[in-house]
Design a protein around this motif. Structure first.
Motif, mmCIF file in Angstrom:
data_model
loop_
_atom_site.group_PDB
_atom_site.id
_atom_site.type_symbol
_atom_site.label_atom_id
_atom_site.label_comp_id
_atom_site.label_asym_id
_atom_site.label_seq_id
_atom_site.Cartn_x
_atom_site.Cartn_y
_atom_site.Cartn_z
ATOM 1 N N THR A 1 1.006 -1.278 -0.013
ATOM 2 C CA THR A 1 -0.002 0.020 0.056
ATOM 3 C C THR A 1 0.740 1.190 0.208
ATOM 4 O O THR A 1 1.450 1.384 0.899
ATOM 5 C CB THR A 1 -0.750 0.101 1.349
ATOM 6 O OG1 THR A 1 -1.844 -1.025 1.140
ATOM 7 C CG2 THR A 1 -1.910 1.175 1.346
ATOM 8 N N ILE A 2 0.878 1.996 -1.115
ATOM 9 C CA ILE A 2 1.829 3.104 -1.407
ATOM 10 C C ILE A 2 1.276 4.207 -2.073
ATOM 11 O O ILE A 2 -0.058 4.040 -2.285
ATOM 12 C CB ILE A 2 3.204 2.659 -1.939
ATOM 13 C CG1 ILE A 2 2.936 2.324 -3.427
ATOM 14 C CG2 ILE A 2 3.777 1.445 -1.407
ATOM 15 C CD1 ILE A 2 4.201 2.129 -4.365
ATOM 16 N N SER A 3 1.891 5.393 -2.201
ATOM 17 C CA SER A 3 1.211 6.265 -3.028
ATOM 18 C C SER A 3 0.980 6.175 -4.345
ATOM 19 O O SER A 3 1.823 5.503 -4.986
ATOM 20 C CB SER A 3 2.486 7.641 -2.933
ATOM 21 O OG SER A 3 2.323 8.401 -4.061
ATOM 22 N N PRO A 4 -0.178 6.351 -4.939
ATOM 23 C CA PRO A 4 -0.506 6.442 -6.247
ATOM 24 C C PRO A 4 0.399 7.040 -7.306
ATOM 25 O O PRO A 4 0.640 6.652 -8.436
ATOM 26 C CB PRO A 4 -1.781 6.671 -6.375
ATOM 27 C CG PRO A 4 -2.363 6.855 -5.080
ATOM 28 C CD PRO A 4 -1.240 6.994 -4.114
ATOM 29 N N VAL A 5 0.778 8.190 -6.728
ATOM 30 C CA VAL A 5 1.805 9.232 -7.733
ATOM 31 C C VAL A 5 2.976 8.203 -7.923
ATOM 32 O O VAL A 5 3.543 8.224 -9.082
ATOM 33 C CB VAL A 5 1.947 10.350 -6.985
ATOM 34 C CG1 VAL A 5 2.747 11.039 -7.776
ATOM 35 C CG2 VAL A 5 0.644 11.215 -6.783
ATOM 36 N N VAL A 6 3.649 7.793 -6.860
ATOM 37 C CA VAL A 6 4.785 7.160 -6.906
ATOM 38 C C VAL A 6 4.829 5.732 -7.674
ATOM 39 O O VAL A 6 5.364 5.390 -8.772
ATOM 40 C CB VAL A 6 5.388 6.872 -5.583
ATOM 41 C CG1 VAL A 6 6.723 5.859 -5.762
ATOM 42 C CG2 VAL A 6 5.882 8.232 -5.041
ATOM 43 N N THR A 7 3.308 5.069 -7.564
ATOM 44 C CA THR A 7 3.231 3.937 -8.162
ATOM 45 C C THR A 7 3.128 4.267 -9.958
ATOM 46 O O THR A 7 3.830 3.520 -10.912
ATOM 47 C CB THR A 7 1.830 3.647 -7.982
ATOM 48 O OG1 THR A 7 1.874 2.937 -6.771
ATOM 49 C CG2 THR A 7 1.352 2.449 -9.115
ATOM 50 N N ARG A 8 2.667 5.483 -10.281
ATOM 51 C CA ARG A 8 2.629 5.761 -11.569
ATOM 52 C C ARG A 8 4.066 6.118 -12.205
ATOM 53 O O ARG A 8 4.331 5.701 -13.568
ATOM 54 C CB ARG A 8 1.555 6.949 -11.925
ATOM 55 C CG ARG A 8 0.282 6.607 -11.864
ATOM 56 C CD ARG A 8 -0.670 7.662 -11.793
ATOM 57 N NE ARG A 8 -2.111 7.425 -11.826
ATOM 58 C CZ ARG A 8 -3.255 8.025 -11.024
ATOM 59 N NH1 ARG A 8 -2.662 9.376 -10.635
ATOM 60 N NH2 ARG A 8 -4.397 7.389 -10.998
ATOM 61 N N SER B 1 -5.055 16.445 1.320
ATOM 62 C CA SER B 1 -4.681 17.952 1.428
ATOM 63 C C SER B 1 -4.225 18.383 0.179
ATOM 64 O O SER B 1 -4.403 19.692 -0.189
ATOM 65 C CB SER B 1 -3.553 17.900 2.538
ATOM 66 O OG SER B 1 -3.028 19.163 2.875
ATOM 67 N N ALA B 2 -3.496 17.676 -0.615
ATOM 68 C CA ALA B 2 -3.023 17.972 -1.875
ATOM 69 C C ALA B 2 -4.078 18.268 -3.006
ATOM 70 O O ALA B 2 -4.035 19.290 -3.576
ATOM 71 C CB ALA B 2 -1.934 17.043 -2.331
ATOM 72 N N LEU B 3 -5.211 17.515 -2.626
ATOM 73 C CA LEU B 3 -6.219 17.629 -3.739
ATOM 74 C C LEU B 3 -7.429 18.838 -3.133
ATOM 75 O O LEU B 3 -8.241 19.133 -3.862
ATOM 76 C CB LEU B 3 -6.922 16.270 -3.904
ATOM 77 C CG LEU B 3 -5.939 15.305 -4.740
ATOM 78 C CD1 LEU B 3 -6.697 13.964 -4.356
ATOM 79 C CD2 LEU B 3 -5.834 15.736 -6.134
ATOM 80 N N GLY B 4 -7.227 19.200 -2.115
ATOM 81 C CA GLY B 4 -8.346 20.002 -1.457
ATOM 82 C C GLY B 4 -9.486 19.466 -1.086
ATOM 83 O O GLY B 4 -10.599 20.106 -1.112
#
Length: 290
Positions: A95-102, A248-251
């Motif tokens: 279970t990790i960051s979707p951004v890093v996954t991409r 938080s990043a997405l508001g």
């Protein structure tokens, strides 16, 4: 198939064993010799590095604790990317960051390889029984190719969308689970305060709309005061912090997740991070008796 597995902890060990028992050739890597020992006994290839696993496998599963660990194992020195073969597939069940996954998926693509993100739900019990819920992000054709391996480990297998979609779904899963555990703990605290039998409260709730796997399994853990980890609180806290950072990043406002995460923070801060996250009840009860 020639299958590699990296990360032989509470979740990875039984998953890798299921793959071996299904007849696949297995190569494994673990940072601790004791984790790899059971696989040496069954004839699996024990590798010295993740790169060596990639040399010996066409499909490589990773199942480790956090985003930096996955990055190191796949992209770091002696990482999978250094040994990966063209058209091979990396399946990350962490279970990790979707951004890093991409980002990792793109770097593997540049090497002619593929990646699926496939986080799971069901805890160690689901891993042991081969009944995990598996949420997959990646190319449909690659998912179909790997499906026979997923079916050995899980019973509810859903292809969500492109790379990262599995990780987003796991974040949604953790939002629901964390708040539900906290909700069951709050219900028990109210029953305690009013001197009503929690076991009978649970029995009644199981027959109505409040019924859930959380009430069934974690609610029983709370009654038994048994917090042997199905999923450690410290890892649950990590997942929820990742959820809140993304929000938080997405508001995006996730107030319930924020409150529930504070109970996990309190549990870990109390020195109980190695316990199952259902031990939220223990901290909540302590707070209410203060």
């Amino acid at each position: 198939m020639k299958v590699g597995y990296i990360g032989l902890g509470l979740m990875g060990r039984p998953c890798a064993m299921h793959l071996h028992n299904a007849g696949h050739q297995l190569a494994v890597y673990a940072r601790r010799e004791t984790s790899a020992a059971p696989f040496a006994e069954i004839g699996a290839t024990i590798c010295a590095t993740p790169a060596e696993v990639a040399v010996n496998a066409d499909v490589i599963f990773t199942n480790v604790s956090d985003t930096p660990d996955v990055e190191q194992i796949i992209l770091g020195k002696d990482g999978i990317i250094e040994g990966i073969k063209p058209d091979a597939v990396v399946v990350d069940m962490s279970t990790i960051s979707p951004v890093v996954t991409r980002d990792i998926a793109q770097k593997l693509k540049e090497k002619g390889a593929h990646m699926l993100d496939a986080p799971v739900s069901g805890g160690s019990a689901g891993a042991e029984s081969g009944t995990l819920s598996i949420m997959i992000g990646g190319e449909e054709a690659i998912v179909e190719r790997i499906m026979p391996l997923f079916e050995v480990m899980g019973s509810n297998i859903v292809h969500i969308g492109d790379n990262g979609a599995g990780q987003v779904t796991k974040a949604c899963n953790q939002i629901v689970i964390t708040q539900t555990i906290a909700g069951v703990a709050e219900a028990y605290c109210l029953a305690d305060a009013m001197d009503v039998d929690k076991a009978k409260v649970r029995q009644a709730l199981l027959g109505g709309f409040a019924n859930s796997k959380i009430l069934e399994m974690h609610g029983q853990r709370m009654l038994d005061d048994n917090y042997d980890p199905g999923f450690k609180a410290v890892l649950h806290k990590k997942d929820m912090n990742m959820v809140l950072q993304a929000a938080s990043a997405l508001g995006v406002a996730l107030p319930g997740s924020g409150v529930a995460t504070q109970w996990l923070n309190a549990l870990v801060g109390d020195g109980s991070g190695e316990l199952d996250s259902s031990a939220i009840y223990k901290v909540m009860k302590k707070f209410n008796q203060a």
